[in-house]
Design a protein around this motif. Structure first.
Motif, short mmCIF file in Angstrom:
data_model
loop_
_atom_site.label_atom_id
_atom_site.label_comp_id
_atom_site.label_asym_id
_atom_site.label_seq_id
_atom_site.Cartn_x
_atom_site.Cartn_y
_atom_site.Cartn_z
N UNK A 1 2.93 5.75 -3.03
CA UNK A 1 4.06 6.56 -3.57
C UNK A 1 4.33 6.55 -5.12
N UNK A 2 3.84 5.53 -5.71
CA UNK A 2 4.31 5.36 -7.24
C UNK A 2 3.13 6.11 -8.01
N UNK A 3 1.82 6.45 -7.14
CA UNK A 3 0.81 6.99 -7.90
C UNK A 3 1.16 8.57 -8.07
N UNK B 1 -0.05 -5.70 -9.12
CA UNK B 1 -0.13 -4.50 -9.73
C UNK B 1 1.00 -3.59 -9.77
N UNK B 2 1.40 -3.68 -8.40
CA UNK B 2 2.55 -2.66 -8.10
C UNK B 2 3.79 -3.33 -8.67
N UNK B 3 3.95 -4.55 -8.61
CA UNK B 3 5.24 -5.08 -9.33
C UNK B 3 5.37 -5.01 -10.75
N UNK B 4 4.00 -5.26 -11.43
CA UNK B 4 3.94 -4.99 -12.90
C UNK B 4 4.30 -3.42 -13.26
N UNK B 5 3.68 -2.36 -12.22
CA UNK B 5 4.02 -0.91 -12.47
C UNK B 5 5.56 -0.64 -12.43
N UNK C 1 0.66 -1.19 -0.08
CA UNK C 1 -0.01 0.11 -0.19
C UNK C 1 0.97 1.41 -0.02
N UNK C 2 1.93 1.40 0.67
CA UNK C 2 2.82 2.47 0.87
C UNK C 2 3.47 2.80 -0.21
#
Length: 213
Positions: free
Chosen positions: A160-162, A200-204, A155-156
């Protein structure tokens, strides 16, 4: 600023420092446990990071601990290298960073970073601390361990990526933009609409969540 406001800010800053240090320790504990669980015959296994072995993943993390120290005039202590003893190398690098987190004068020292002017505390929190869960996933995938990332870290990191501006994101995906041979993010990987938050985070950041050795 009034005396009361200064005192309040000091208490808030101290609480923030304690939270950052605790977060780093938790993540370092998890990464260190994965390092300790790697069998001797697994260190040359390929990892989800192209061209990196399991040993290279640990080497990167140890090197990044050194990068956190350089702007404040410190360096990694003498210790076994990753080639000889990855676990000992990580423990020593971790101790060096924790010494900074435990020293308010060092933790509060400002330094120039690719993200601008930050305190050493902020730099550690935003870079190497955040790297630990992601590269822990790399190491887990390379060596057949549990690859679940703590949901709080997912989540954190996702939040931050967003918030990354598009121009900065392009730089992060450009090999060499932050130095020779440095590639922060790979091209985004496509995942389905039902993908988990972790996937989704890993893919980003350019990892294929479906990667297998």
């Amino acid at each position: 600023m009034s005396e009361f406001e200064e005192q309040y800010r000091g208490r808030a800053d101290a609480a923030g420092a304690e939270e950052i240090a605790a977060r780093y320790r938790r993540r370092a504990d998890a990464f260190g446990a994965k390092v300790a669980a790697v069998r001797a015959d697994q260190w040359e296994n390929p990892s989800p990071c192209e061209k990196w072995t399991a040993r290279d993943v640990v080497r990167h993390i140890v090197d990044m601990h050194g990068v956190m120290l350089t702007p404040i005039g410190r360096a990694l202590s003498a210790a076994p290298g990753v080639a000889e003893d990855p676990a000992a190398a990580f423990r020593a690098a971790r101790a060096d960073v924790e010494a900074v987190l435990a020293d308010p004068a060092l933790a509060g020292r400002e330094c120039d970073t690719p993200s601008g002017r930050l305190t050493a505390l902020q730099h550690i929190d935003q870079v190497v601390s955040r790297d630990l869960p992601l590269h822990g996933w790399d190491l887990a995938k390379a060596t057949g361990q549990d690859d679940a990332i703590d949901p709080a870290d997912v989540e954190e990191a996702s939040s931050s990526m967003d918030a990354i501006p598009e121009e900065t994101l392009r730089m992060l995906r450009t090999p060499g933009a932050f130095g020779p041979g440095v590639e922060v993010f790979g091209p985004e990987v496509k995942v389905g609409p039902d993908a988990s938050a972790q996937d989704r985070l890993l893919a980003f950041i350019g990892r294929d969540p479906r990667w297998r050795p």
